[in-house]
Design an enzyme around this catalytic site. Structure first.
Site, PDB file in Angstrom:
ATOM      1  N   ILE A  30     -10.629  -6.772  -5.215  1.00  0.00           N
ATOM      2  CA  ILE A  30     -10.252  -5.810  -4.338  1.00  0.00           C
ATOM      3  C   ILE A  30     -10.319  -4.405  -5.072  1.00  0.00           C
ATOM      4  O   ILE A  30     -10.430  -3.524  -4.182  1.00  0.00           O
ATOM      5  CB  ILE A  30      -8.924  -6.020  -3.647  1.00  0.00           C
ATOM      6  N   HIS A  99      -7.195 -16.900 -13.355  1.00  0.00           N
ATOM      7  CA  HIS A  99      -8.481 -16.659 -12.709  1.00  0.00           C
ATOM      8  C   HIS A  99      -9.486 -16.210 -13.754  1.00  0.00           C
ATOM      9  O   HIS A  99      -9.020 -15.633 -14.596  1.00  0.00           O
ATOM     10  CB  HIS A  99      -8.229 -15.578 -11.495  1.00  0.00           C
TER      11      HIS A  99
HETATM   12  P1  5GP Z   1      -5.341  -9.723 -13.769  1.00  0.00           P
HETATM   13  O1  5GP Z   1      -5.033  -8.419 -14.192  1.00  0.00           O
HETATM   14  O2  5GP Z   1      -4.183 -10.718 -13.209  1.00  0.00           O
HETATM   15  O3  5GP Z   1      -6.276 -10.509 -14.578  1.00  0.00           O
HETATM   16  O4  5GP Z   1      -6.150  -9.579 -12.455  1.00  0.00           O
HETATM   17  C1  5GP Z   1      -6.117  -9.571 -11.299  1.00  0.00           C
HETATM   18  C2  5GP Z   1      -7.069  -9.079 -10.014  1.00  0.00           C
HETATM   19  O5  5GP Z   1      -6.726  -9.382  -8.997  1.00  0.00           O
HETATM   20  C3  5GP Z   1      -7.165  -7.355 -10.366  1.00  0.00           C
HETATM   21  O6  5GP Z   1      -8.381  -7.265 -10.936  1.00  0.00           O
HETATM   22  C4  5GP Z   1      -6.919  -7.076  -8.849  1.00  0.00           C
HETATM   23  O7  5GP Z   1      -7.450  -6.052  -8.379  1.00  0.00           O
HETATM   24  C5  5GP Z   1      -6.988  -8.351  -8.032  1.00  0.00           C
HETATM   25  N1  5GP Z   1      -6.479  -8.280  -6.863  1.00  0.00           N
HETATM   26  C6  5GP Z   1      -5.054  -8.154  -6.761  1.00  0.00           C
HETATM   27  N2  5GP Z   1      -4.671  -8.477  -5.328  1.00  0.00           N
HETATM   28  C7  5GP Z   1      -5.628  -8.658  -4.870  1.00  0.00           C
HETATM   29  C8  5GP Z   1      -6.045  -9.323  -3.298  1.00  0.00           C
HETATM   30  O8  5GP Z   1      -5.085  -9.058  -2.474  1.00  0.00           O
HETATM   31  N3  5GP Z   1      -7.126  -9.471  -3.140  1.00  0.00           N
HETATM   32  C9  5GP Z   1      -8.252  -9.417  -3.890  1.00  0.00           C
HETATM   33  N4  5GP Z   1      -9.598  -9.694  -3.469  1.00  0.00           N
HETATM   34  N5  5GP Z   1      -8.075  -8.940  -5.266  1.00  0.00           N
HETATM   35  C10 5GP Z   1      -6.793  -8.677  -5.842  1.00  0.00           C
END
Ligand code: 5GP
Length: 115
Positions: A30, A99
């Site tokens: 997002i 992820h």
């Molecule tokens: P992390 O920091 O946990 O490795 O990455 C989480 C990622 O999830 C971030 O890059 C953030 O922008 C993305 N993200 C968080 N909430 C959502 C959402 O509701 N939809 C999408 N498509 N991406 C999300």
């Protein structure tokens, strides 16, 4: 309580899904940090890399096969890309559903920001 990513897998909240099968789902981040920024997740909720168990091996291997196929589909297979998995606080993890970030479409620079 299901994570926001589990709700995306279930179709309960919208996302721009670029690939989905019975084991994994890939969708656009997002808040993209590069021209191509895709998140590839196991449909099964695994909180962090620290929660992975031997029975997850096939699914986690499949994440990489899908990453390669999505990279090709989105036109960055030849130019190259980066795969990142953040784990817990110091790793910068914000969503506790394991992820793989697939990033590309420009030169990404060094591995970590130099401080
Ligand atoms: P992390 O920091 O946990 O490795 O990455 C989480 C990622 O999830 C971030 O890059 C953030 O922008 C993305 N993200 C968080 N909430 C959502 C959402 O509701 N939809 C999408 N498509 N991406 C999300």
């Amino acid at each position: 309580m299901p994570t926001i990513f589990s709700k995306i897998v279930a179709g309960e909240i919208p996302a721009d899904i670029v690939y989905q099968d019975e084991r994994v789902t890939a969708f656009k981040d997002i808040h993209p940090l590069a021209p191509v920024h895709i998140l590839i997740i196991p449909n099964k909720e695994i909180a962090t890399v620290d929660d992975v168990s031997p029975e997850d091996e096939a699914t986690l291997g499949h994440l990489f096969v899908v990453a390669k196929e999505v990279a090709r589909k989105l036109g960055i297979a030849e130019s190259g890309y980066r795969l990142i998995i953040n784990c817990k606080g110091d790793g910068g993890q914000e969503v506790f559903h394991l992820h793989l970030h697939l990033l590309g479409g420009k030169k990404l620079g060094s591995m970590l920001a130099k401080s």
